[in-house]
Design a protein around this motif. Structure first.
Motif, PDB file in Angstrom:
ATOM      1  N   UNK A 442       0.823  -1.209   0.000  1.00 29.13           N
ATOM      2  CA  UNK A 442       0.000   0.000   0.000  1.00 29.13           C
ATOM      3  C   UNK A 442       0.857   1.258   0.000  1.00 29.13           C
ATOM      4  N   UNK A 443       2.110   1.147   0.509  1.00 27.08           N
ATOM      5  CA  UNK A 443       2.956   2.341   0.611  1.00 27.08           C
ATOM      6  C   UNK A 443       4.242   2.238  -0.216  1.00 27.08           C
ATOM      7  N   UNK A 511       7.475  -6.164   8.850  1.00 31.68           N
ATOM      8  CA  UNK A 511       7.561  -4.910   8.117  1.00 31.68           C
ATOM      9  C   UNK A 511       6.475  -3.962   8.626  1.00 31.68           C
ATOM     10  N   UNK A 512       6.650  -2.693   8.359  1.00 28.62           N
ATOM     11  CA  UNK A 512       5.747  -1.677   8.902  1.00 28.62           C
ATOM     12  C   UNK A 512       4.425  -1.662   8.139  1.00 28.62           C
ATOM     13  N   UNK A 513       3.439  -2.415   8.654  1.00 30.21           N
ATOM     14  CA  UNK A 513       2.137  -2.472   7.999  1.00 30.21           C
ATOM     15  C   UNK A 513       1.202  -1.358   8.478  1.00 30.21           C
ATOM     16  N   UNK A 514       1.642  -0.564   9.456  1.00 27.02           N
ATOM     17  CA  UNK A 514       0.810   0.509  10.004  1.00 27.02           C
ATOM     18  C   UNK A 514       0.904   1.774   9.158  1.00 27.02           C
ATOM     19  N   UNK A 597      -5.193   0.289  11.360  1.00 26.71           N
ATOM     20  CA  UNK A 597      -4.388   0.816  10.254  1.00 26.71           C
ATOM     21  C   UNK A 597      -4.018  -0.300   9.277  1.00 26.71           C
ATOM     22  N   UNK A 598      -3.666  -1.459   9.822  1.00 31.27           N
ATOM     23  CA  UNK A 598      -3.300  -2.586   8.964  1.00 31.27           C
ATOM     24  C   UNK A 598      -4.438  -3.002   8.057  1.00 31.27           C
ATOM     25  N   UNK A 599      -5.667  -3.010   8.576  1.00 30.29           N
ATOM     26  CA  UNK A 599      -6.831  -3.399   7.778  1.00 30.29           C
ATOM     27  C   UNK A 599      -7.091  -2.371   6.687  1.00 30.29           C
ATOM     28  N   UNK A 600      -6.889  -1.100   6.995  1.00 31.21           N
ATOM     29  CA  UNK A 600      -7.047  -0.067   5.960  1.00 31.21           C
ATOM     30  C   UNK A 600      -6.120  -0.361   4.781  1.00 31.21           C
ATOM     31  N   UNK A 601      -4.892  -0.793   5.075  1.00 29.06           N
ATOM     32  CA  UNK A 601      -3.957  -1.103   3.993  1.00 29.06           C
ATOM     33  C   UNK A 601      -4.344  -2.378   3.253  1.00 29.06           C
ATOM     34  N   UNK A 602      -4.853  -3.375   3.970  1.00 29.21           N
ATOM     35  CA  UNK A 602      -5.297  -4.595   3.297  1.00 29.21           C
ATOM     36  C   UNK A 602      -6.434  -4.296   2.335  1.00 29.21           C
ATOM     37  N   UNK A 603      -7.322  -3.391   2.727  1.00 26.28           N
ATOM     38  CA  UNK A 603      -8.430  -3.008   1.846  1.00 26.28           C
ATOM     39  C   UNK A 603      -7.913  -2.331   0.572  1.00 26.28           C
ATOM     40  N   UNK A 604      -6.781  -1.648   0.682  1.00 34.21           N
ATOM     41  CA  UNK A 604      -6.182  -1.026  -0.504  1.00 34.21           C
ATOM     42  C   UNK A 604      -5.503  -2.065  -1.398  1.00 34.21           C
ATOM     43  N   UNK A 605      -4.940  -3.093  -0.760  1.00 35.39           N
ATOM     44  CA  UNK A 605      -4.147  -4.081  -1.493  1.00 35.39           C
ATOM     45  C   UNK A 605      -5.029  -5.105  -2.208  1.00 35.39           C
ATOM     46  N   UNK A 606      -6.089  -5.574  -1.562  1.00 33.94           N
ATOM     47  CA  UNK A 606      -6.888  -6.673  -2.097  1.00 33.94           C
ATOM     48  C   UNK A 606      -7.348  -6.455  -3.541  1.00 33.94           C
ATOM     49  N   UNK A 624      -4.194 -17.119  -5.720  1.00 31.83           N
ATOM     50  CA  UNK A 624      -4.730 -17.865  -4.577  1.00 31.83           C
ATOM     51  C   UNK A 624      -3.783 -17.779  -3.388  1.00 31.83           C
ATOM     52  N   UNK A 625      -2.482 -17.920  -3.644  1.00 34.15           N
ATOM     53  CA  UNK A 625      -1.504 -17.840  -2.559  1.00 34.15           C
ATOM     54  C   UNK A 625      -1.491 -16.467  -1.907  1.00 34.15           C
ATOM     55  N   UNK A 626      -1.562 -15.417  -2.711  1.00 34.27           N
ATOM     56  CA  UNK A 626      -1.550 -14.065  -2.162  1.00 34.27           C
ATOM     57  C   UNK A 626      -2.833 -13.772  -1.382  1.00 34.27           C
ATOM     58  N   UNK A 627      -3.963 -14.247  -1.896  1.00 32.47           N
ATOM     59  CA  UNK A 627      -5.219 -14.031  -1.164  1.00 32.47           C
ATOM     60  C   UNK A 627      -5.172 -14.741   0.189  1.00 32.47           C
ATOM     61  N   UNK A 628      -4.613 -15.954   0.207  1.00 31.61           N
ATOM     62  CA  UNK A 628      -4.470 -16.670   1.480  1.00 31.61           C
ATOM     63  C   UNK A 628      -3.538 -15.925   2.435  1.00 31.61           C
ATOM     64  N   UNK A 629      -2.474 -15.339   1.892  1.00 29.28           N
ATOM     65  CA  UNK A 629      -1.558 -14.557   2.729  1.00 29.28           C
ATOM     66  C   UNK A 629      -2.262 -13.337   3.301  1.00 29.28           C
ATOM     67  N   UNK A 630      -3.111 -12.709   2.486  1.00 25.61           N
ATOM     68  CA  UNK A 630      -3.831 -11.524   2.955  1.00 25.61           C
ATOM     69  C   UNK A 630      -4.824 -11.882   4.058  1.00 25.61           C
ATOM     70  N   UNK A 631      -5.597 -12.948   3.862  1.00 18.12           N
ATOM     71  CA  UNK A 631      -6.531 -13.349   4.915  1.00 18.12           C
ATOM     72  C   UNK A 631      -5.789 -13.832   6.151  1.00 18.12           C
ATOM     73  N   UNK A 632      -4.607 -14.431   5.945  1.00 18.42           N
ATOM     74  CA  UNK A 632      -3.789 -14.832   7.088  1.00 18.42           C
ATOM     75  C   UNK A 632      -3.323 -13.634   7.896  1.00 18.42           C
ATOM     76  N   UNK A 633      -2.959 -12.558   7.199  1.00 23.25           N
ATOM     77  CA  UNK A 633      -2.562 -11.333   7.889  1.00 23.25           C
ATOM     78  C   UNK A 633      -3.744 -10.774   8.683  1.00 23.25           C
ATOM     79  N   UNK A 634      -4.929 -10.797   8.086  1.00 27.92           N
ATOM     80  CA  UNK A 634      -6.135 -10.326   8.776  1.00 27.92           C
ATOM     81  C   UNK A 634      -6.389 -11.165  10.038  1.00 27.92           C
ATOM     82  N   UNK A 635      -6.247 -12.482   9.926  1.00 30.14           N
ATOM     83  CA  UNK A 635      -6.426 -13.355  11.095  1.00 30.14           C
ATOM     84  C   UNK A 635      -5.439 -12.982  12.204  1.00 30.14           C
ATOM     85  N   UNK A 636      -4.195 -12.685  11.812  1.00 31.54           N
ATOM     86  CA  UNK A 636      -3.203 -12.312  12.826  1.00 31.54           C
ATOM     87  C   UNK A 636      -3.640 -11.068  13.581  1.00 31.54           C
TER      88      UNK A 636
END
Length: 846
Positions: A442-443, A511-514, A597-606, A624-636
């Motif tokens: 996102x940045x 990495x700085x996801x905020x 803040x992290x979710x705001x960036x995920x919404x930009x990336x998806x 598929x792998x990237x989408x799984x990584x994104x949902x995994x980040x959200x779960x974290x």
């Protein structure tokens, strides 16, 4: 007639017996009597009497001098064990050199390590013992020593006949014993091979001696190296109509040939005659530790001696020690050197080397210059081997595993690190790419590609190399380091440029996801930070005037108390289950703000994942792998927030420090956490269900996927251990967050529709069923349902937890019944009536 028959039978019997005796005499000539056997048994012993040295080590012997002089005579390897080596402790490290493919094991990885000792045995023999450090005594000349020895017998792993004695120059005194060590290495002796667990994991069975052999043995001044080839049969896979889970790996070579062959390397390294001074372990600083129980003559109880694991850094001489004491930087007598595996791709070598060299700055805080460096492996030096335990090496593995690791081999008596073999798997780059894209795209425009350019990937590799080297220096993960950075400072470019987003590279703060796109933050990588420099100072400062360990401990304690005035220098353990400050993959001092803040960036990336992963002619596996990584980040993010509920801060303290070791997470923060979950998770995160993405990678539209994430978080929130903590802490102070408050806050958020009479969609109906089901389960706790807290097992049925759950269900039942009566949506009415029936059925007496 009867008498005649009797006489005849007697004659026949006598004749038969005579014949048997004659046969027995013939056999007796061939087979000696018991006495003869006993007599002959001495004859082989007589033959085993030591022979003259020159008859054993004759002109055909090929000799190598070293720690152990090794003589190759024919196919035998004879070890010349000097009397000066008898009783000395030797570290043995066995590693894979070559492995069969497909087993998740790789050349260079350690199999086992042990300390061994050669001893003089009876009747001209040498014993080899395996040494285990469990209990010790410093009072070698006191009576208690006998008791300690009686309680710590070390196993004998080999007895070897002395073939010859080597004499001194006068020819009168024996100075060395020659033994045949071939059977120790061409066999399956566990010390120099795989243990039973290794074999089970790899489905390995019987050792095949006829297909195994010693390749070579080389001896050097402080070590001896043994390379062997070992072959084993494998366990045949079971065929079943109802397969059951199976421990182990069916190696492809084993399936093809019925056997597997591997090469092993064992290093014998003499432990120092002058052991390094131990440095007492301190929970306030994150070092790996070793220890054993100590029994002293004058003590009233056994103590546990726990000490930090670290390299030995010492001044070259007294003059340098004095310079360092005055504040000058000096070079150590022996620097720490890490070699790069020549199998490492050339373009990554400079970045890995830089990751090693980055630690030089930290060692300067401890008074050393040029204390550590990376070097390229000299490929044409025949005196060096990658498996040689004298050399620390970063080994590069051609493997699909997405990982790297940094172990060390240390002296179990003192914690002195002797060497390290860092494991680096090729596919770590794939993991780094996914992490960096999902957390920073996102940045950072550089992250918006399927394949990163070499400079970006090189910098990512440099960061991982520095982290793994930190482990080999003795440093544990510091999961609390990122908590030292206020969330808003993660968005501040000046602060980030100076300090980075975490105070330790040993944290899992990738990495700085905020940082948001409008912030202008460009420093997104972890780097060696304030804590790392402090930790190296604690572990590697040389105290010239400290006369013993206790004096050092006192100096270090004062240093640590002073350091703890700075929150950035705190250590946060990786093992605490209830302190929300100590978490993996998190950032900042407030998980709710950081995750928002992290979710705001995920919404930009998806919405961009299709574009950033596309490649003509390829299917959608990458997407598929990237989408799984994104949902995994959200779960974290959900996990980071959840840990605040029922949280208890644990800060290591000593008697001479102010404040308590344990503090309850403030109620306001726990309320904030539950409100976040109600808003970001239990209120359906429809943004995750981007149908443009989902329609390309899976047939379903995400109903069950959302349910799975919600189920995981609800299960964690209502887990017995967490509820017990809430019971305990709210009983101490009514202002603390309680079980009843948690269930009420969740109920209000999850059933918000019943207040507004709004229709309930399928996502919320699923969630509400989950919540009711979990409350019923909590209310109906069996005696076998237990939780742990404070080292105690607590039966949930014997606590207030089921009572609170029952009360919550009663209140909810009444609300649901009233809502169902006025609902105008058909499925909503069915759903609400169904929940009422479930609660009533659960409450009926059995």
């Amino acid at each position: 007639m009867i008498k005649k028959l009797t006489l005849l039978s007697c004659l026949i019997t006598f004749s038969f017996s005579t014949e048997l005796m004659a046969q027995k005499k013939k056999k007796d000539k061939k087979k000696p009597t018991t006495e003869a056997v006993a007599s002959d048994a001495k004859k082989p012993d007589a033959k085993k009497e030591p022979k003259p040295y020159k008859k054993v080590i004759d002109s055909t012997a090929v000799t190598q001098d070293g720690l152990i002089d090794v003589h190759k005579v024919g196919e035998k390897y004879l070890f010349e064990i000097s009397d000066s080596l008898i009783g000395k402790e030797i570290m043995t490290i066995t590693r894979y050199s070559k492995t069969p493919a497909g087993g998740g094991i790789f050349g260079g990885e350690e199999i086992n390590r042990q300390v061994v000792r050669f001893e003089k045995g009876q009747n001209n023999t040498i014993l080899l013992r395996s040494i285990t450090y469990v209990i010790m005594t410093p009072d070698e000349d006191k009576p208690i020593t006998k008791s300690v020895k009686n309680s710590s017998a070390d196993p004998i792993i080999g007895i070897y006949d002395i073939l010859a004695y080597k004499k001194d120059k006068s020819g009168k005194e024996n100075i060395a014993s020659v033994i045949d060590m071939t059977p120790a290495f061409d066999s399956d002796l566990q010390t120099f091979s795989l243990n039973s667990i290794n074999k089970q994991m790899l489905s390995i069975q019987a050792f095949q001696k006829d297909k195994s052999f010693i390749q070579f043995i080389k001896s050097f001044p402080i070590n001896t190296e043994i390379r062997t080839t070992k072959t084993f049969t494998t366990v045949a896979p079971q065929i079943s109509r109802t397969p059951t889970p199976k421990i182990g790996v069916d190696l492809p070579a084993g399936l093809d040939a019925g056997v597997v062959t591997m090469e092993l390397n064992t290093s014998f390294i003499l432990l120092p005659d002058n052991p390094m001074r131990k440095r007492s372990f301190d929970k306030r600083v994150g070092y790996f530790a070793n220890g054993y129980d100590v029994f002293e003559e004058d003590s009233q109880k056994a103590d546990t001696d726990i000490f930090a694991v670290r390299w030995r850094l010492e001044p070259k001489n007294a003059e340098d020690a004095e310079k360092q004491k005055r504040g000058e930087l000096i070079e150590p007598k022996k620097p720490i050197v890490y070699y790069l595996d020549p199998a490492t791709p050339d373009k990554w070598k400079p970045f890995i080397k830089q990751g090693i060299d980055d630690w030089q700055e930290a060692f300067e805080f401890a008074g050393w210059k040029n204390a550590i460096r990376g070097e390229y492996w000299p490929e044409n030096d025949p005196t060096m081997s990658l498996e040689d335990a004298r050399f620390s090496v970063l080994r590069y593995f051609a493997a699909e595993i997405q990982n790297a690791y940094g172990p060390n081999v240390h002296d179990p008596r003192t914690g002195e690190i002797m060497e390290s073999h860092i494991g680096w798997y090729h596919n770590i780059m794939s993991l780094l790419r996914d992490w960096y894209l999902i957390q920073t795209a996102a940045v950072d425009p550089q992250a918006r590609n399927k394949k990163f350019d070499d400079k970006l990937m090189g910098e990512l590799i440099r960061f991982v190399a520095a982290h793994e080297v930190g482990h080999t220096l003795g440093l544990r993960h510091n999961m609390g380091a990122s908590f030292a950075t206020p969330v808003e400072m993660l968005r501040n470019p000046e602060f980030q440029k100076k300090n980075g987003h975490t105070s330790s590279i040993m944290d899992y703060a990738r990495f700085n996801y905020v940082a948001q796109p409008e912030d202008g933050v460009t420093d997104l990588f972890p780097r060696i930070g304030d804590y790392d420099k402090w930790a190296i100072k604690w572990g590697y400062s040389y105290f010239k005037d400290a006369k013993d360990e206790d004096a050092e401990k006192a100096l270090l304690n004062e240093m640590t108390k002073e350091a703890y005035k700075n929150r950035r220098l705190w250590f946060g353990t990786e093992t605490n289950p209830y302190d929300p400050r100590y978490q993996t993959e998190d950032l900042g001092d407030n998980a709710m703000k950081a995750s928002d803040y992290g979710i705001k960036n995920l919404k930009r990336i998806l919405p961009n994942l299709i574009e950033w992963s596309k490649e003509n002619g390829e299917d959608y596996d990458e997407l598929n792998g990237l989408y799984n990584s994104l949902t995994g980040q959200y779960r974290r993010y959900m996990g980071h927030v959840t840990k605040n509920v029922g949280g208890i801060y644990e800060t290591p303290k000593t008697y001479d420090m102010e404040g308590n070791k344990y503090e309850v997470v403030p109620s306001a923060i726990q309320n904030e956490a539950v409100a976040f979950l109600n808003n970001q998770l239990f209120k359906t995160p429809m943004w995750l269900l981007d149908q443009n993405v989902l329609s390309k990678i899976r047939p379903e539209n995400g109903v069950e996927a959302i349910k799975s994430i919600q189920d995981g978080t609800l299960s964690s929130l209502l887990a017995g251990d967490r509820l017990v903590r809430l019971l305990e802490t709210s009983s101490q102070n009514k202002a603390n967050y309680s079980v009843d408050e948690l269930m009420s806050d969740l109920r209000r958020g999850i059933f918000s529709e019943i207040k507004t009479n709004a229709p309930i969609d399928i996502y919320r109906r699923n969630l509400q069923k989950l919540f009711v089901s979990k409350l019923i389960e909590t209310m109906s706790s069996e005696k076998t349902n237990v939780a742990t807290f404070g080292g105690r097992r607590i039966v949930l049925a014997d606590t207030d937890i089921p009572s609170i759950a029952r009360g919550q269900l009663n209140e909810l039942k009444n609300q649901l019944r009233a809502a169902a009566a006025v609902s105008t949506d058909r499925l909503t009415k069915f759903h609400l009536n169904d929940l009422v029936a479930r609660i009533e059925n659960a409450m009926k007496p059995k």
